[in-house]
Scaffold this motif. Sequence first.
Motif, PDB file in Angstrom:
ATOM      1  N   ARG A  30      49.154 -65.605 -21.621  1.00 31.16           N
ATOM      2  CA  ARG A  30      48.155 -66.639 -21.903  1.00 31.16           C
ATOM      3  C   ARG A  30      48.383 -67.851 -21.018  1.00 31.16           C
ATOM      4  NH1 ARG A  30      48.878 -65.599 -27.233  1.00 31.16           N
ATOM      5  NH2 ARG A  30      50.318 -67.320 -27.440  1.00 31.16           N
ATOM      6  N   GLU A  31      49.636 -68.266 -20.896  1.00 30.91           N
ATOM      7  CA  GLU A  31      49.967 -69.433 -20.075  1.00 30.91           C
ATOM      8  C   GLU A  31      49.633 -69.184 -18.604  1.00 30.91           C
ATOM      9  OE1 GLU A  31      54.072 -70.231 -20.879  1.00 30.91           O
ATOM     10  OE2 GLU A  31      53.660 -70.974 -22.897  1.00 30.91           O
ATOM     11  N   GLU A  32      49.956 -67.994 -18.109  1.00 28.86           N
ATOM     12  CA  GLU A  32      49.646 -67.663 -16.719  1.00 28.86           C
ATOM     13  C   GLU A  32      48.144 -67.656 -16.494  1.00 28.86           C
ATOM     14  OE1 GLU A  32      51.536 -64.088 -15.316  1.00 28.86           O
ATOM     15  OE2 GLU A  32      53.519 -64.817 -15.867  1.00 28.86           O
ATOM     16  N   ARG A  33      47.389 -67.093 -17.437  1.00 29.37           N
ATOM     17  CA  ARG A  33      45.927 -67.052 -17.312  1.00 29.37           C
ATOM     18  C   ARG A  33      45.349 -68.466 -17.355  1.00 29.37           C
ATOM     19  NH1 ARG A  33      41.703 -65.812 -14.941  1.00 29.37           N
ATOM     20  NH2 ARG A  33      39.861 -65.424 -16.194  1.00 29.37           N
ATOM     21  N   ARG A  34      45.889 -69.296 -18.239  1.00 25.06           N
ATOM     22  CA  ARG A  34      45.447 -70.691 -18.336  1.00 25.06           C
ATOM     23  C   ARG A  34      45.705 -71.416 -17.012  1.00 25.06           C
ATOM     24  NH1 ARG A  34      48.494 -72.409 -22.600  1.00 25.06           N
ATOM     25  NH2 ARG A  34      47.020 -71.420 -24.001  1.00 25.06           N
ATOM     26  N   ASP A  35      46.871 -71.203 -16.431  1.00 25.92           N
ATOM     27  CA  ASP A  35      47.198 -71.814 -15.136  1.00 25.92           C
ATOM     28  C   ASP A  35      46.246 -71.327 -14.040  1.00 25.92           C
ATOM     29  OD1 ASP A  35      49.280 -73.202 -16.301  1.00 25.92           O
ATOM     30  OD2 ASP A  35      50.837 -71.823 -15.583  1.00 25.92           O
ATOM     31  N   GLU A  36      45.930 -70.042 -14.070  1.00 25.35           N
ATOM     32  CA  GLU A  36      45.015 -69.471 -13.082  1.00 25.35           C
ATOM     33  C   GLU A  36      43.613 -70.083 -13.229  1.00 25.35           C
ATOM     34  OE1 GLU A  36      43.122 -65.115 -11.905  1.00 25.35           O
ATOM     35  OE2 GLU A  36      44.710 -65.224 -13.403  1.00 25.35           O
ATOM     36  N   ILE A  37      43.141 -70.209 -14.469  1.00 26.36           N
ATOM     37  CA  ILE A  37      41.832 -70.805 -14.715  1.00 26.36           C
ATOM     38  C   ILE A  37      41.817 -72.253 -14.240  1.00 26.36           C
ATOM     39  CG2 ILE A  37      40.254 -71.588 -16.545  1.00 26.36           C
ATOM     40  CD1 ILE A  37      41.064 -68.994 -18.067  1.00 26.36           C
ATOM     41  N   TYR A  38      42.875 -72.995 -14.540  1.00 27.54           N
ATOM     42  CA  TYR A  38      42.956 -74.398 -14.117  1.00 27.54           C
ATOM     43  C   TYR A  38      42.968 -74.508 -12.599  1.00 27.54           C
ATOM     44  CZ  TYR A  38      44.477 -79.219 -13.675  1.00 27.54           C
ATOM     45  OH  TYR A  38      44.563 -80.547 -13.335  1.00 27.54           O
ATOM     46  N   SER A  39      43.703 -73.632 -11.946  1.00 28.05           N
ATOM     47  CA  SER A  39      43.775 -73.631 -10.487  1.00 28.05           C
ATOM     48  C   SER A  39      42.397 -73.345  -9.884  1.00 28.05           C
ATOM     49  CB  SER A  39      44.790 -72.586 -10.017  1.00 28.05           C
ATOM     50  OG  SER A  39      44.821 -72.500  -8.630  1.00 28.05           O
ATOM     51  N   ASN A  40      41.690 -72.365 -10.445  1.00 28.35           N
ATOM     52  CA  ASN A  40      40.341 -72.054  -9.975  1.00 28.35           C
ATOM     53  C   ASN A  40      39.399 -73.228 -10.213  1.00 28.35           C
ATOM     54  OD1 ASN A  40      41.026 -69.497  -9.077  1.00 28.35           O
ATOM     55  ND2 ASN A  40      40.459 -68.518 -10.993  1.00 28.35           N
ATOM     56  N   PHE A  41      39.542 -73.901 -11.336  1.00 30.59           N
ATOM     57  CA  PHE A  41      38.734 -75.074 -11.640  1.00 30.59           C
ATOM     58  C   PHE A  41      38.964 -76.175 -10.606  1.00 30.59           C
ATOM     59  CE2 PHE A  41      38.961 -79.332 -13.604  1.00 30.59           C
ATOM     60  CZ  PHE A  41      37.604 -79.561 -13.778  1.00 30.59           C
ATOM     61  N   LYS A  42      40.241 -76.457 -10.305  1.00 32.16           N
ATOM     62  CA  LYS A  42      40.567 -77.501  -9.337  1.00 32.16           C
ATOM     63  C   LYS A  42      40.018 -77.141  -7.956  1.00 32.16           C
ATOM     64  CE  LYS A  42      42.526 -80.759 -10.214  1.00 32.16           C
ATOM     65  NZ  LYS A  42      41.953 -82.037 -10.661  1.00 32.16           N
ATOM     66  N   LEU A  43      40.090 -75.880  -7.578  1.00 32.48           N
ATOM     67  CA  LEU A  43      39.559 -75.430  -6.294  1.00 32.48           C
ATOM     68  C   LEU A  43      38.042 -75.625  -6.260  1.00 32.48           C
ATOM     69  CD1 LEU A  43      39.900 -74.079  -3.536  1.00 32.48           C
ATOM     70  CD2 LEU A  43      39.726 -71.884  -4.713  1.00 32.48           C
ATOM     71  N   ALA A  44      37.358 -75.211  -7.315  1.00 25.70           N
ATOM     72  CA  ALA A  44      35.899 -75.366  -7.379  1.00 25.70           C
ATOM     73  C   ALA A  44      35.520 -76.841  -7.373  1.00 25.70           C
ATOM     74  CB  ALA A  44      35.348 -74.677  -8.626  1.00 25.70           C
ATOM     75  N   GLN A  45      36.289 -77.651  -8.052  1.00 22.76           N
ATOM     76  CA  GLN A  45      36.032 -79.089  -8.084  1.00 22.76           C
ATOM     77  C   GLN A  45      36.161 -79.680  -6.675  1.00 22.76           C
ATOM     78  OE1 GLN A  45      38.864 -81.389 -10.445  1.00 22.76           O
ATOM     79  NE2 GLN A  45      37.135 -82.275 -11.579  1.00 22.76           N
ATOM     80  N   SER A  46      37.167 -79.268  -5.968  1.00 26.67           N
ATOM     81  CA  SER A  46      37.383 -79.733  -4.593  1.00 26.67           C
ATOM     82  C   SER A  46      36.249 -79.261  -3.686  1.00 26.67           C
ATOM     83  CB  SER A  46      38.724 -79.220  -4.079  1.00 26.67           C
ATOM     84  OG  SER A  46      38.888 -79.509  -2.729  1.00 26.67           O
ATOM     85  N   GLU A  47      35.850 -77.991  -3.833  1.00 24.34           N
ATOM     86  CA  GLU A  47      34.752 -77.461  -3.021  1.00 24.34           C
ATOM     87  C   GLU A  47      33.455 -78.212  -3.307  1.00 24.34           C
ATOM     88  OE1 GLU A  47      34.828 -73.304  -4.007  1.00 24.34           O
ATOM     89  OE2 GLU A  47      36.284 -72.851  -2.442  1.00 24.34           O
ATOM     90  N   GLN A  48      33.239 -78.549  -4.568  1.00 25.44           N
ATOM     91  CA  GLN A  48      32.028 -79.286  -4.926  1.00 25.44           C
ATOM     92  C   GLN A  48      32.039 -80.686  -4.298  1.00 25.44           C
ATOM     93  OE1 GLN A  48      31.493 -80.135  -9.079  1.00 25.44           O
ATOM     94  NE2 GLN A  48      29.325 -80.616  -8.831  1.00 25.44           N
ATOM     95  N   GLN A  49      33.170 -81.357  -4.357  1.00 25.26           N
ATOM     96  CA  GLN A  49      33.281 -82.697  -3.787  1.00 25.26           C
ATOM     97  C   GLN A  49      33.093 -82.685  -2.286  1.00 25.26           C
ATOM     98  OE1 GLN A  49      37.092 -84.026  -5.203  1.00 25.26           O
ATOM     99  NE2 GLN A  49      36.296 -84.667  -7.205  1.00 25.26           N
ATOM    100  N   ASN A  50      33.482 -81.578  -1.645  1.00 25.41           N
ATOM    101  CA  ASN A  50      33.349 -81.452  -0.192  1.00 25.41           C
ATOM    102  C   ASN A  50      31.998 -80.881   0.223  1.00 25.41           C
ATOM    103  OD1 ASN A  50      35.937 -82.444   0.195  1.00 25.41           O
ATOM    104  ND2 ASN A  50      36.858 -80.415   0.115  1.00 25.41           N
ATOM    105  N   GLY A  51      31.127 -80.644  -0.754  1.00 29.31           N
ATOM    106  CA  GLY A  51      29.800 -80.115  -0.454  1.00 29.31           C
ATOM    107  C   GLY A  51      29.798 -78.680   0.004  1.00 29.31           C
ATOM    108  N   GLU A  52      30.797 -77.911  -0.385  1.00 31.01           N
ATOM    109  CA  GLU A  52      30.927 -76.524   0.057  1.00 31.01           C
ATOM    110  C   GLU A  52      30.252 -75.530  -0.891  1.00 31.01           C
ATOM    111  OE1 GLU A  52      35.103 -75.884   0.528  1.00 31.01           O
ATOM    112  OE2 GLU A  52      35.322 -77.588   1.880  1.00 31.01           O
ATOM    113  N   LEU A  53      29.720 -76.003  -2.021  1.00 37.08           N
ATOM    114  CA  LEU A  53      29.102 -75.104  -2.989  1.00 37.08           C
ATOM    115  C   LEU A  53      27.588 -75.171  -2.870  1.00 37.08           C
ATOM    116  CD1 LEU A  53      31.238 -75.756  -6.198  1.00 37.08           C
ATOM    117  CD2 LEU A  53      31.518 -73.982  -4.480  1.00 37.08           C
TER     118      LEU A  53
END
Length: 68
Positions: A30-53
């Motif tokens: 569960r902890e590993e999956r939570r970390d993976e989801i958070y990491s994907n969220f941070k990546l998507a957030q960064s891509e959105q801020q950079n106009g990559e989405l």
Amino acid sequence: MSFNDVVEVIKNLSTDEKREIQLLLSQYLREERRDEIYSNFKLAQSEQQNGELTFSSNLKELRQLLEE
């Protein structure tokens, strides 16, 4: 210690110890999956801020975006 060694050690544990290991493994997964989801969220957030989405509600456009 190899995976097979670990399996053999677990086989020889008591039922209560096996249950405890099962609970711990569930928690770790569960902890590993939570970390993976958070990491994907941070990546998507960064891509959105950079106009990559790119967003669309048009199905043809979405299919085209997926194929790229």
